[in-house]
Design a protein around this motif. Sequence first.
Motif, PDB file in Angstrom:
ATOM      1  N   PHE A  79       0.848  -1.188   0.000  1.00 39.27           N
ATOM      2  CA  PHE A  79       0.000   0.000   0.000  1.00 39.27           C
ATOM      3  C   PHE A  79       0.885   1.239   0.000  1.00 39.27           C
ATOM      4  CE2 PHE A  79      -2.945  -3.010   2.194  1.00 39.27           C
ATOM      5  CZ  PHE A  79      -3.939  -2.990   1.235  1.00 39.27           C
ATOM      6  N   LEU A  80       0.392   2.276  -0.611  1.00 37.56           N
ATOM      7  CA  LEU A  80       1.027   3.586  -0.508  1.00 37.56           C
ATOM      8  C   LEU A  80       0.069   4.496   0.247  1.00 37.56           C
ATOM      9  CD1 LEU A  80       2.353   4.043  -4.168  1.00 37.56           C
ATOM     10  CD2 LEU A  80       3.634   3.274  -2.145  1.00 37.56           C
ATOM     11  N   VAL A  81       0.560   5.060   1.320  1.00 33.05           N
ATOM     12  CA  VAL A  81      -0.241   5.999   2.105  1.00 33.05           C
ATOM     13  C   VAL A  81       0.355   7.384   1.900  1.00 33.05           C
ATOM     14  CG1 VAL A  81      -1.052   6.609   4.409  1.00 33.05           C
ATOM     15  CG2 VAL A  81      -0.779   4.203   3.779  1.00 33.05           C
ATOM     16  N   PHE A  82      -0.448   8.307   1.471  1.00 33.60           N
ATOM     17  CA  PHE A  82       0.071   9.649   1.193  1.00 33.60           C
ATOM     18  C   PHE A  82      -1.072  10.657   1.148  1.00 33.60           C
ATOM     19  CE2 PHE A  82      -1.441   9.622  -3.182  1.00 33.60           C
ATOM     20  CZ  PHE A  82      -1.473   8.264  -3.486  1.00 33.60           C
ATOM     21  N   ASP A  83      -0.704  11.913   1.208  1.00 33.17           N
ATOM     22  CA  ASP A  83      -1.673  13.000   1.071  1.00 33.17           C
ATOM     23  C   ASP A  83      -1.399  13.735  -0.223  1.00 33.17           C
ATOM     24  OD1 ASP A  83      -2.398  12.234   3.586  1.00 33.17           O
ATOM     25  OD2 ASP A  83      -1.777  14.082   4.583  1.00 33.17           O
ATOM     26  N   VAL A  84      -2.466  14.158  -0.853  1.00 32.25           N
ATOM     27  CA  VAL A  84      -2.315  15.018  -2.025  1.00 32.25           C
ATOM     28  C   VAL A  84      -2.996  16.344  -1.729  1.00 32.25           C
ATOM     29  CG1 VAL A  84      -2.182  13.123  -3.668  1.00 32.25           C
ATOM     30  CG2 VAL A  84      -4.392  14.119  -3.148  1.00 32.25           C
ATOM     31  N   THR A  85      -2.620  17.338  -2.486  1.00 27.72           N
ATOM     32  CA  THR A  85      -3.261  18.645  -2.341  1.00 27.72           C
ATOM     33  C   THR A  85      -4.678  18.546  -2.876  1.00 27.72           C
ATOM     34  OG1 THR A  85      -2.669  19.441  -4.540  1.00 27.72           O
ATOM     35  CG2 THR A  85      -1.020  19.687  -2.803  1.00 27.72           C
ATOM     36  N   TRP A  86      -5.391  19.671  -2.772  1.00 27.28           N
ATOM     37  CA  TRP A  86      -6.763  19.672  -3.261  1.00 27.28           C
ATOM     38  C   TRP A  86      -6.847  19.418  -4.772  1.00 27.28           C
ATOM     39  CZ3 TRP A  86      -5.801  23.575  -6.400  1.00 27.28           C
ATOM     40  CH2 TRP A  86      -5.028  24.644  -5.948  1.00 27.28           C
ATOM     41  N   PHE A  87      -5.734  19.318  -5.417  1.00 27.68           N
ATOM     42  CA  PHE A  87      -5.757  18.927  -6.827  1.00 27.68           C
ATOM     43  C   PHE A  87      -6.404  17.548  -6.981  1.00 27.68           C
ATOM     44  CE2 PHE A  87      -3.711  17.032 -10.608  1.00 27.68           C
ATOM     45  CZ  PHE A  87      -4.072  17.976 -11.553  1.00 27.68           C
ATOM     46  N   GLY A  88      -6.340  16.752  -5.918  1.00 27.04           N
ATOM     47  CA  GLY A  88      -6.945  15.427  -5.966  1.00 27.04           C
ATOM     48  C   GLY A  88      -8.358  15.377  -5.434  1.00 27.04           C
ATOM     49  N   GLN A  89      -9.008  16.523  -5.334  1.00 26.23           N
ATOM     50  CA  GLN A  89     -10.336  16.562  -4.718  1.00 26.23           C
ATOM     51  C   GLN A  89     -11.364  15.714  -5.458  1.00 26.23           C
ATOM     52  OE1 GLN A  89     -13.419  18.085  -5.566  1.00 26.23           O
ATOM     53  NE2 GLN A  89     -14.351  18.031  -3.527  1.00 26.23           N
ATOM     54  N   GLN A  90     -11.165  15.491  -6.732  1.00 25.69           N
ATOM     55  CA  GLN A  90     -12.146  14.720  -7.499  1.00 25.69           C
ATOM     56  C   GLN A  90     -11.900  13.216  -7.415  1.00 25.69           C
ATOM     57  OE1 GLN A  90     -14.828  16.241  -9.808  1.00 25.69           O
ATOM     58  NE2 GLN A  90     -14.432  17.545  -8.038  1.00 25.69           N
ATOM     59  N   LEU A  91     -10.818  12.818  -6.801  1.00 30.40           N
ATOM     60  CA  LEU A  91     -10.513  11.396  -6.719  1.00 30.40           C
ATOM     61  C   LEU A  91     -11.522  10.669  -5.839  1.00 30.40           C
ATOM     62  CD1 LEU A  91      -6.629  11.545  -6.307  1.00 30.40           C
ATOM     63  CD2 LEU A  91      -7.913  10.808  -8.341  1.00 30.40           C
ATOM     64  N   ASP A  92     -11.662   9.389  -6.097  1.00 27.48           N
ATOM     65  CA  ASP A  92     -12.601   8.594  -5.313  1.00 27.48           C
ATOM     66  C   ASP A  92     -11.996   7.200  -5.114  1.00 27.48           C
ATOM     67  OD1 ASP A  92     -14.796   7.881  -3.876  1.00 27.48           O
ATOM     68  OD2 ASP A  92     -16.230   8.030  -5.534  1.00 27.48           O
ATOM     69  N   ILE A  93     -12.632   6.464  -4.244  1.00 31.64           N
ATOM     70  CA  ILE A  93     -12.238   5.073  -4.048  1.00 31.64           C
ATOM     71  C   ILE A  93     -12.301   4.352  -5.393  1.00 31.64           C
ATOM     72  CG2 ILE A  93     -13.034   2.901  -3.041  1.00 31.64           C
ATOM     73  CD1 ILE A  93     -13.901   4.515  -0.601  1.00 31.64           C
ATOM     74  N   SER A  94     -11.358   3.493  -5.644  1.00 25.00           N
ATOM     75  CA  SER A  94     -11.229   2.657  -6.834  1.00 25.00           C
ATOM     76  C   SER A  94     -10.609   3.396  -8.011  1.00 25.00           C
ATOM     77  CB  SER A  94     -12.571   2.040  -7.267  1.00 25.00           C
ATOM     78  OG  SER A  94     -13.314   2.925  -8.074  1.00 25.00           O
ATOM     79  N   ASP A  95     -10.428   4.701  -7.888  1.00 23.66           N
ATOM     80  CA  ASP A  95      -9.736   5.404  -8.965  1.00 23.66           C
ATOM     81  C   ASP A  95      -8.276   4.960  -9.003  1.00 23.66           C
ATOM     82  OD1 ASP A  95     -11.977   6.738  -9.673  1.00 23.66           O
ATOM     83  OD2 ASP A  95     -11.420   8.647  -8.751  1.00 23.66           O
ATOM     84  N   GLU A  96      -7.745   4.937 -10.192  1.00 24.75           N
ATOM     85  CA  GLU A  96      -6.350   4.564 -10.340  1.00 24.75           C
ATOM     86  C   GLU A  96      -5.537   5.784 -10.750  1.00 24.75           C
ATOM     87  OE1 GLU A  96      -5.952   0.713 -12.490  1.00 24.75           O
ATOM     88  OE2 GLU A  96      -8.077   0.540 -12.031  1.00 24.75           O
ATOM     89  N   ILE A  97      -4.329   5.844 -10.245  1.00 23.83           N
ATOM     90  CA  ILE A  97      -3.502   7.024 -10.495  1.00 23.83           C
ATOM     91  C   ILE A  97      -2.124   6.592 -10.963  1.00 23.83           C
ATOM     92  CG2 ILE A  97      -4.733   8.450  -8.827  1.00 23.83           C
ATOM     93  CD1 ILE A  97      -2.581   7.941  -6.828  1.00 23.83           C
ATOM     94  N   ASP A  98      -1.537   7.460 -11.739  1.00 26.88           N
ATOM     95  CA  ASP A  98      -0.178   7.265 -12.249  1.00 26.88           C
ATOM     96  C   ASP A  98       0.793   7.781 -11.189  1.00 26.88           C
ATOM     97  OD1 ASP A  98       2.286   7.519 -13.496  1.00 26.88           O
ATOM     98  OD2 ASP A  98       1.441   8.216 -15.399  1.00 26.88           O
ATOM     99  N   ILE A  99       1.670   6.907 -10.703  1.00 29.32           N
ATOM    100  CA  ILE A  99       2.608   7.327  -9.672  1.00 29.32           C
ATOM    101  C   ILE A  99       4.045   7.332 -10.195  1.00 29.32           C
ATOM    102  CG2 ILE A  99       1.170   6.589  -7.753  1.00 29.32           C
ATOM    103  CD1 ILE A  99       2.840   4.020  -7.626  1.00 29.32           C
TER     104      ILE A  99
END
Lengths: 491, 576
Positions: free
Chosen positions: B488-508
């Motif tokens: 697991f990766l645990v992290f905080d993002v700025t409000w730029f990620g406000q639209q993210l939701d559970i099950s969304d996938e992100i490029d890391i």
Amino acid sequence: MAQTNTGGYQQTAYLAEVPYMGGNAVVTTGMQVNMVTDTSVSTGQQANMNVNAAFPLGMQADMFTGNDGIAGMQVEMFINDLLNPLGFQVDMLTSKVTPNGMQVDMQLAGNLNQLGMQAKMGFPQHITCGGYLTDNPYMEEAYLGPKFCTLNSMQVFMQISEIVPTGLQAEMFIVSPDDDKITGMQANMQIAGNLKITGMQADMLSVDRTGMQATMVLYSVETLRFLCDFESRGTPAQAGDTWTSVQSLRVGDFEANNLNTDIFEERTETLATPPALWELQCNTGKTNTFVDTIYIGDHNFTLGASVIFQASTFSNFSTIEYQRVMTVENQDMYFVLPLLDFPPLPAQYYRLLIQDGANPGALKIGIVVFGSSTTFTPDERFINPVRYGVRHFKDTIPTEGFTNVSNDRALRKFLTLDFEQLLLEGGNFGKIRNFIKTSKTDLKCLIIPRPTKPSALAVFSKLTTLPEEQHYATEDDNWRIDLTLDWDEQD
Amino acid sequence: MGSSDRRPYESASVLDQDLLRQCSDNLTIKLEMIADIENIGAGSLTLHISDRAKYVGENFYEPRTEFPIISRTIGDWLSGTLEFSNLELTINNSDGKYNNFAPGGGEYTGFIGRRIVVKAGLGEILSTYSIVFSGEITDVSGFGRDTTSFSLSARNDFEKVNVSIPSEVLLNTDFPDIEEGFIGLGAPIIYGDWTTDLRPEAPEVPAFPVNGLNANVLLGISPVRCVISSTPLLSLDTTTVTLLRSDIYYVIAPGDIAIVGGTDNTIFDITQMNFNIDGSPWIYVNGDSFFVKCIGVPLAFGLNSNIVEIGRDILIRFGGAVLGDFDVSWNTIAGKSLPVEDGIFGIKTRVWLQEAVNAMEYVLSLFEQVRIEAFVDKNNKFKLTTLHFSDFVAAPAFTLTNPRLVRGTLKPEIDERNNWNRAKADYSLSPVTGEAKFSTPIFKNDIAIAQSGRQISKLVSFPNLVDEVDVINQLTEMIKLASSYGEFLVFDVTWFGQQLDISDEIDISNINIGGLNFTILGTTTRPTAKIREIGYEKTGRIRIKAWNFQMIPFPGNEKPFVPGITGGSTAVITQE
């Protein structure tokens, strides 16, 4: 403080343009007493006296004559009646090589902080010579208004240098358990609306020799003022229900009485297409409210808007007692009455008439308060510098990119005023104590440090903390206090 | 790229990723939270609460609370437990404004069951606000107060539908002649096809006699009445109703079976004395058992055995959900047929449920068997996502970069719980025994075993699956996932990620996670992650826990050049 006498009862068209016994002073300090005699008995006494600050003698009189042989004292006397040229004659001799002219020693009870000059002056002599109950036809003159003729008088002009700005100090305390029923003496004190007025102007009349009636108004537009008791909030029975909008408001939580909340953001708002004239009426619930200070906060008027404040004794505003044309400033705008009405004009109903045709959307106002402020007397002030500013509240998030990003929250003003050497028994310290007692740290009040430029330093805020007072209390008659008042709109 | 409007959030009517990007260009935004507490007091008022004084639309929100971190989670894969999203709000009542709604107040009507909806958006612009939490105040510790405040505790809508099932039991008030031993038994819930894949000796669905104390029944004069389920049955096979007495099964003649009208095939009568047992006409005695073949609840479009539709029907029928509560993903996944191992549409599922369980927990246990997970999404809808490799996104639209990653928050955590490389499965629960009837062979990932130097075994249960092929498909796919490097990766993002939701996938690929990042190797090796928990802070900071797919190949992102790969879609699973 310099003083310039620019005319008055005796110096303008005699007994015509200036209120009876009233002097006009553009920059008035110290004490001005105009005493008037009837021109038909034009003797009296006139003295011009100058006290030079650099040579703080109690009293200095320069008198001039045209005779080179006269020494010791110069007297310039003008007697208009050439046929009887003896208005006032003084013969004074001195054997000194450097004669003192006239020397007056005044001893003022040995206190260290006596003020300038102490004078005991007899009451001017007046007789009634007509009026309401005297003239014919009977009772048709001004109600209870006698006419006076002055048997003799004295006019004294006193100029006191700014460096020793004392002149005359009057301390008056009326202690009554019920402020609404002060008896014994009623004093209304008024300072004419000049920009640098300090001191005191007193008109005193003797009415039918039945005692003394004095109206004295002490009013300053230069000194700190607090407004905590908002006439605009009405009586307790009204429970904050004082405002109505004649025009329709936006549907939702935008009612007119939102003007009565201390929360800027809780506002009243017109329809999206605002009316050509927005009329907001306020019923204060009392017939005798007086208004010297008005604050319209968190509005969105354009600078070209017209905002007029009107007062009436009638709910339909059929008669307007007076109106104030307010100067529109961005977001927060203020009105400080420059010169008190005399006699004062009480009213119960007030309204704002707002026209802002250039505004592209709904007109919005967060808060309106008005009422009669508590003002500092001019002899004591906060000291420089005043600490004032606007804080920006935001949530800041640091990033791995080593650039913070923000989430904007709010702007809030803050103000800190320092006071030094306030007299314990001076009126101002008592006003601060009363202010603190009223507002504590949980009531917002309107604080206007400089009413001449109110928007520069005003805050509508709570005290952040109750001040710690530093007392210099070794002398009862010179007990002084230092303290700091601190307001912050975030609280 | 800068926007000409340096504060675009002041005039925006839509809060979407593009607006967040514009705001991010200028490093500032005005993202705020509000809460509506609905149906309070005699007037059924809505209390509008926020952490600041503000308007949104027509409503004024009073500054009376501090928003906690509002988190939502999908829980742990294969954990077997349901994790709720909770909200704890403390409402400032120091001025007594809400006394009227508190116990003893003139308008007190209680708080339990009232809905709290928390939204986030821009300033006063109603159209930009979206739900970040919606739930009802719980009946346990949901309301508390002190002299200056009151506190509210709410759970998301998993709680609302998580009712105890079956909701009906056999009672002597309904059946006066029921025998003591049957009183209080749950009236079973039945879904799916119980006519095939049965034990060889007899049907498996029990039918409970409910008039065994009736004198005429005991004399054989009156028929024996049996109850099969509390849920309607699509069909009942009257030709195979079977009596069990003394370990011997007797198929009762169809002519002796009469379905009671108006019961949707759930109750039937058996005429007695029409066949002999041990030389005497059969007359019911205590201990006689009956078994039937039937098809459970008829579902729309004939999807009577579809695991997704069964789950949906349970939540609607018992949990009180409505069709509008379900995200479109339910339709999508219910109809998914390819690839075969992920073909939900063709996986035969059935349910026989008598012991009390909670509805949502049971549905999640169903979905877990086919690698589906359910959660409440940011639109407050029940949404499904899968752990099917075929659904993973090779090149996610959201790219996490350092300027959007909150400094010092990234922390990788090994997923030790879902780390196994060898497994077998039990499947097909028998209502008669309460246990799975069948087991699969053992399957394993030899490469993963070799790399870790040990076998980590697990027994996985598929009680609701019937066909072995389906079970083996699911089991092998699970091994592929569990035998990869789980992190697991645990992290905080700025409000730029406000639209993210559970099950969304992100490029890391653009952040440093303590190892190589593989952007230089192209999209087929792009490291991605799938969000499993998300939390919203009032500051605009978004807290995320995501499953790191850096070491998990999947279609389109096979990671051909990454050394040390053991799991993922390309893993080879062998039968032991």
